[in-house]
Design an enzyme around this catalytic site. Structure first.
Site: not given
Length: 316
Positions: A9, A14, A34, A95, A102, A125, A127, A158, A182
């Protein structure tokens, strides 16, 4: 050297991850793939031209892949594969809204990774993170220790940043921890958070801590709302790249990651955000952090919420 890492990706996440991995100069090759024709090749060409300026030798190889699996031979022999493929969020999307679309993308990628890089450690990674990590393991049929997800590193970063800015102290003086999933069932662990070694509760009042916890939980949405197109990628890519580096160097470093939990904290049979030692075989072991009763209850609740959705994902 001699190590090979693939990033699937070539979106902002990515591409940024690939460049960070190359700039570490601990890999021989970084592969970027990709499905958009020429995109990976163009980015790789651009990145390689920065090598003499930034002083790294790692080569970046770009390759366009097809949904039929064509082009995936380029990842052969990869020690690590980072899966960033999938659609990012748009403002107002959760998400979970990305789940179905996805799932198809991630399943296809995981099957190709299993075919061409059967000994790799996979870092997911895409979502929704916890569900996609579970799906990656199911689709690849890899041992569970060799499939993990990136979430806790980002949520912790964060939280750390918000605390440091609120107290106007260096980020290096702040240590925070988040576990769980997450998203909505993220479990911050204030009892394990310190500022210059002092418990967070001693330097910040409870209401302010709670406010920063909520801001951390919504950290991605806050960025998405401001950008309006696309989602966060600088902090997320830093987190994924550090995890990949720990695998490459077999460092055994303890990091908050999404890992398969089997008995730890009284939770079994689910992918969940925990602290784990990361090395060449992926997750070496889960480190059980001391938790308060409230924190443990939150973690158990997160496990059940994720478990229900991971059961759905197996059919996708």
């Amino acid at each position: 050297m001699g190590k090979k890492v693939t990033v699937v990706g070539a979106g902002f996440y990515g591409a940024t991850t690939a460049l960070r991995l190359a700039e570490y100069d601990v890999f021989e090759t970084v592969v970027l793939t990709d499905i958009i024709d020429g995109k990976s090749e163009g980015l790789a060409l651009d990145m390689n031209q920065s090598r003499s300026i930034e002083g790294f030798e790692t080569r970046i190889v770009g390759k366009t892949t097809g949904v039929d699996g064509s082009g995936y031979e380029v990842i052969e022999g990869s020690d690590i594969v980072v899966i960033t493929a999938g659609l990012p969020r748009k403002p107002g999307m959760s998400r979970m809204d990305l789940l179905e679309v996805n799932a198809k993308i991630v399943r296809g990628v995981a099957e190709n990774v299993a075919k061409f890089a059967p000994n790799a450690v996979i870092i997911t990674v895409s979502n929704p993170l916890d569900e996609m990590t579970a799906l990656t393991q199911i689709a690849s049929q890899f041992p569970k220790n060799r499939v993990m997800g990136q979430a806790g590193m980002l949520d912790t970063a964060r939280f750390t940043n918000f605390v440091a800015e609120e107290l106007d102290v260096p980020v290096s003086s702040v240590k925070t921890l988040t576990l769980g999933s997450h998203g909505d069932t993220m479990v911050p662990v204030p009892s394990q958070c310190t500022v210059n070694g002092k418990p967070l509760a001693d330097v910040m009042d409870a209401d302010k801590i709670e406010e920063l916890v909520v801001r951390t939980r919504n950290g991605g949405a806050e960025v998405v709302a401001l950008l309006k197109t696309g989602s966060a990628y600088y902090a997320p890519s830093a987190a994924a790249a550090r995890m990949a580096k720990a695998v490459a160097q077999d460092s055994g470093e303890a990091m908050p990651v999404c890992a398969w939990v089997d008995g730890e904290y009284g939770v079994s049979g689910v992918y969940l955000g925990v602290v784990a030692e990361i090395g060449a075989e992926g997750v070496k072991k889960i480190v059980e952090t001391p938790l308060t009763d409230t924190e443990l209850a939150g973690l158990t609740e997160a496990a059940e919420a994720v478990r229900a959705k991971q059961a759905d994902v197996a059919q996708m």
